[in-house]
Design an enzyme around this catalytic site. Structure first.
Site: not given
Ligand code: IPE
Ligand code: IPE
Ligand code: MG
Length: 248
Positions: A69-70, A39, A67, A35, A190, A209, A22
């Site tokens: 949700e993504n 990635h 995810s 962003r 995480r 853990e 994350d």
């Molecule tokens: C969790 O990260 C999913 C992945 C790392 C692929 P998110 O950035 O989507 O999680 P939330 O929404 O902040 O909980």
């Molecule tokens: C994790 O980084 C990658 C995915 C969830 C695909 P984020 O894209 O969630 O980055 P932040 O959390 O918005 O910084």
């Molecule tokens: Mg994130």
């Protein structure tokens, strides 16, 4: 100064490690980039961490890449991520083969485009014979998706008389999950300072853990992995027992 790697107890390397990668977006924005740049840099972290994990003898590395949700993110970001998955997996292929790494995917992959799916399948097939570490990519994955799917499949089999109600136990249920055959994580990492599970491996993490770091994923490399494992090695895993029972 001894490095984290030198301090590791080579006999107590966790078998199975899962990572919620994350913080890509926030890391990029902090330096005035978009962003997707985050990635892209995150793809390099995977490269480093995968090799380091295999190198110290981790057997299963499960990475949360996308995810369910993504899917609700802006379409441009979703598309960029899908393209990135394909190019990243292709770029890892040689390393996976030379380091004996098998790649598998868990998730609702029916939601991916056929092209993306086929590309991923190619890497899965090519690395299928590798016997070192298994790299599990969780793509279009969520725990609730996985558990609901398992319950439906179990119900259908009971209804059809293929499964007895009395045979359903922990081990049986695990076999209906997308992670069938993959040992539960010993350690969950995480990155980026968020203190939540975000629908990841909720069944499998029962006794893992948990390790949280403020480092964002694009900056999480070998050293950070070794540091997390060192922290893990200083924990006492009791599994409900008392400390005294463990030292007997
Ligand atoms: C969790 O990260 C999913 C992945 C790392 C692929 P998110 O950035 O989507 O999680 P939330 O929404 O902040 O909980
Ligand atoms: C994790 O980084 C990658 C995915 C969830 C695909 P984020 O894209 O969630 O980055 P932040 O959390 O918005 O910084
Ligand atoms: Mg994130």
């Amino acid at each position: 100064m001894t490095t984290f790697l030198e301090q590791l107890d080579k006999n107590r390397i966790p078998t199975s490690v899962a990572i919620i990668m994350d913080g890509n977006g926030r890391w990029a924005k902090k330096q005035g980039k978009n962003r997707v740049f985050g990635h892209q840099t995150g793809v390099e972290s995977v490269d480093h961490v995968m090799e380091a994990a295999a190198g110290i003898g981790i057997k299963y590395l499960t990475l949360y890449a996308f995810s369910t949700e993504n899917w609700n993110r802006p379409i441009n970001e979703v598309n960029a991520l899908m393209d990135l998955f394909v190019t990243a997996i292709n770029s890892y292929l040689e390393k996976m083969l030379s380091h004996n790494i098998r790649m598998v995917i868990v998730g609702d992959i029916d939601r991916l485009s056929e092209k993306t799916r086929n590309n991923m399948q190619m890497a899965i097939d090519k690395t299928a014979g590798c016997t070192g570490m298994t790299l599990v990519l969780a793509i279009s994955y969520s725990s609730r998706w996985e558990i609901v799917r398992a319950v439906k499949n179990i119900a259908a089999e009971v209804k059809d008389g293929k499964l007895n109600l009395d045979d359903i136990d922990d081990a049986c249920f695990s076999n209906y999950l997308a992670t069938k055959g993959i040992p539960d994580p010993d350690l969950l990492i995480r990155t980026s300072g968020e203190l939540r599970i975000s629908n990841f491996l909720m069944w499998q993490l029962s006794y893992s853990e948990l390790y949280f770091t403020d480092v964002c994923w694009p900056e999480f490399r070998e050293e950070q992995l070794y540091e997390a494992i060192l922290d893990y090695q200083n924990r006492e895993r009791r599994f409900g027992k008392t400390s005294e029972q463990l030292t007997k």
